[in-house]
Design a protein around this motif. Structure first.
Motif, PDB file in Angstrom:
ATOM      1  N   UNK A 124       0.856  -1.189   0.000  1.00 40.55           N
ATOM      2  CA  UNK A 124       0.000   0.000   0.000  1.00 40.55           C
ATOM      3  C   UNK A 124       0.889   1.236   0.000  1.00 40.55           C
ATOM      4  N   UNK A 125       0.373   2.343  -0.494  1.00 37.42           N
ATOM      5  CA  UNK A 125       1.140   3.585  -0.539  1.00 37.42           C
ATOM      6  C   UNK A 125       1.256   4.246   0.826  1.00 37.42           C
ATOM      7  N   UNK A 126       0.236   4.095   1.661  1.00 35.82           N
ATOM      8  CA  UNK A 126       0.213   4.728   2.972  1.00 35.82           C
ATOM      9  C   UNK A 126       1.151   3.982   3.924  1.00 35.82           C
ATOM     10  N   UNK A 127       2.243   4.612   4.321  1.00 37.93           N
ATOM     11  CA  UNK A 127       3.243   3.966   5.178  1.00 37.93           C
ATOM     12  C   UNK A 127       2.755   3.777   6.613  1.00 37.93           C
ATOM     13  N   UNK A 128       1.653   4.412   6.972  1.00 35.47           N
ATOM     14  CA  UNK A 128       1.099   4.251   8.322  1.00 35.47           C
ATOM     15  C   UNK A 128       0.269   2.985   8.459  1.00 35.47           C
ATOM     16  N   UNK A 129       0.018   2.300   7.349  1.00 36.35           N
ATOM     17  CA  UNK A 129      -0.796   1.092   7.364  1.00 36.35           C
ATOM     18  C   UNK A 129       0.099  -0.146   7.408  1.00 36.35           C
ATOM     19  N   UNK A 130      -0.418  -1.197   8.028  1.00 32.38           N
ATOM     20  CA  UNK A 130       0.279  -2.483   8.077  1.00 32.38           C
ATOM     21  C   UNK A 130      -0.473  -3.462   7.192  1.00 32.38           C
ATOM     22  N   UNK A 131       0.240  -4.103   6.300  1.00 30.76           N
ATOM     23  CA  UNK A 131      -0.362  -5.096   5.416  1.00 30.76           C
ATOM     24  C   UNK A 131      -0.073  -6.474   5.991  1.00 30.76           C
ATOM     25  N   UNK A 132      -1.133  -7.240   6.185  1.00 35.74           N
ATOM     26  CA  UNK A 132      -0.994  -8.654   6.543  1.00 35.74           C
ATOM     27  C   UNK A 132      -1.676  -9.415   5.415  1.00 35.74           C
ATOM     28  N   UNK A 133      -0.895 -10.154   4.672  1.00 30.91           N
ATOM     29  CA  UNK A 133      -1.441 -10.874   3.524  1.00 30.91           C
ATOM     30  C   UNK A 133      -0.667 -12.166   3.327  1.00 30.91           C
ATOM     31  N   UNK A 134      -1.337 -13.130   2.745  1.00 34.89           N
ATOM     32  CA  UNK A 134      -0.652 -14.380   2.400  1.00 34.89           C
ATOM     33  C   UNK A 134       0.520 -14.046   1.490  1.00 34.89           C
ATOM     34  N   UNK A 135       1.562 -14.841   1.564  1.00 30.16           N
ATOM     35  CA  UNK A 135       2.731 -14.612   0.733  1.00 30.16           C
ATOM     36  C   UNK A 135       2.796 -15.564  -0.460  1.00 30.16           C
ATOM     37  N   UNK A 136       1.832 -16.479  -0.523  1.00 29.84           N
ATOM     38  CA  UNK A 136       1.782 -17.390  -1.660  1.00 29.84           C
ATOM     39  C   UNK A 136       0.357 -17.878  -1.857  1.00 29.84           C
ATOM     40  N   UNK A 137       0.104 -18.450  -3.015  1.00 23.19           N
ATOM     41  CA  UNK A 137      -1.201 -19.048  -3.318  1.00 23.19           C
ATOM     42  C   UNK A 137      -0.983 -20.208  -4.270  1.00 23.19           C
ATOM     43  N   UNK A 138      -1.949 -21.097  -4.331  1.00 26.02           N
ATOM     44  CA  UNK A 138      -1.919 -22.204  -5.269  1.00 26.02           C
ATOM     45  C   UNK A 138      -2.948 -21.897  -6.355  1.00 26.02           C
ATOM     46  N   UNK A 139      -2.464 -21.799  -7.588  1.00 24.22           N
ATOM     47  CA  UNK A 139      -3.361 -21.558  -8.723  1.00 24.22           C
ATOM     48  C   UNK A 139      -4.035 -22.880  -9.072  1.00 24.22           C
ATOM     49  N   UNK A 140      -5.346 -22.922  -8.929  1.00 23.34           N
ATOM     50  CA  UNK A 140      -6.095 -24.160  -9.199  1.00 23.34           C
ATOM     51  C   UNK A 140      -5.749 -24.671 -10.610  1.00 23.34           C
ATOM     52  N   UNK A 141      -5.608 -25.986 -10.706  1.00 25.79           N
ATOM     53  CA  UNK A 141      -5.335 -26.598 -12.000  1.00 25.79           C
ATOM     54  C   UNK A 141      -6.582 -26.571 -12.855  1.00 25.79           C
ATOM     55  N   UNK A 142      -6.399 -26.500 -14.159  1.00 29.74           N
ATOM     56  CA  UNK A 142      -7.540 -26.473 -15.083  1.00 29.74           C
ATOM     57  C   UNK A 142      -8.354 -27.728 -14.975  1.00 29.74           C
TER      58      UNK A 142
END
Length: 142
Positions: A124-142
Motif C-alpha cells: 500500500x502507498x500509505x506507510x502508516x498502514x500495516x499489510x498482513x497478507x498471504x505470501x503465496x497461493x496455489x493456482x487451481x489446476x484447469x
C-alpha cells in the motif's frame, strides 16, 4: 502434536472447517508449533511465550519462543505477538479482534491455472498502514 484431517475430511475435529456456508475467512490463534495448516485457507495469529529457566546460583536463562511461530504467522497473512507478561493476554486478544474487524478482501484472477504455488506481495502507498497478507497461493489446476 495433533493430527489435522485433510480439507474435505468427513469426520474428525475439523470436519466443519471446509463446510462453512457461506464461506468465511478464518483465523487461527496458535500458541505452539505442531499444527500442519498448509491444507487450510487460514490466517494464523501466533502467540510466542518466552520461558524462564531457573538456574541455582546463576541468573535465570530466558528462552525465546520458536522463531518458526512468526514465520508461520507471516506466511499465512496473520500476525505474531510475543507475550512477555501473561497479564497482557487480554490486550493481545483485543488487538487480534480489532485487526479481524478492520480487514479488506482483495481478489484477482491468476494468470495461469497450473496447480502450482506462486508468490504474491501486497503493498500500500500509505506507510502508516500495516499489510498482513498471504505470501503465496496455489493456482487451481484447469
Amino acid at each position: 502434536t495433533a493430527a489435522i484431517p485433510q480439507r474435505g475430511a468427513g469426520d474428525g475435529p475439523l470436519a466443519w472447517w471446509h463446510e462453512a456456508d457461506p464461506p468465511a475467512r478464518r483465523a487461527f490463534v496458535a500458541s505452539s508449533l505442531g499444527w500442519v495448516l498448509d491444507s487450510f485457507d487460514v490466517m494464523v495469529y501466533a502467540l510466542g511465550f518466552a520461558d524462564v529457566e531457573q538456574r541455582p546460583g546463576r541468573d535465570p536463562k530466558i528462552i525465546k519462543p520458536n522463531p518458526k511461530l512468526r514465520e508461520l504467522a507471516d506466511d499465512s497473512g496473520g500476525g505474531y505477538f510475543e507475550v512477555v507478561d501473561p497479564e497482557s493476554l487480554a490486550t493481545v486478544f483485543s488487538q487480534i479482534a480489532d485487526e479481524l474487524h478492520q480487514q479488506y478482501w482483495l481478489g484477482f484472477t491468476p494468470p495461469t491455472k497450473d496447480g502450482k504455488v506462486h508468490t504474491i506481495k501486497v503493498t500500500v502507498k500509505n506507510r502508516d498502514m500495516t499489510v498482513r497478507a498471504r505470501q503465496s497461493y496455489v493456482a487451481a489446476a484447469k
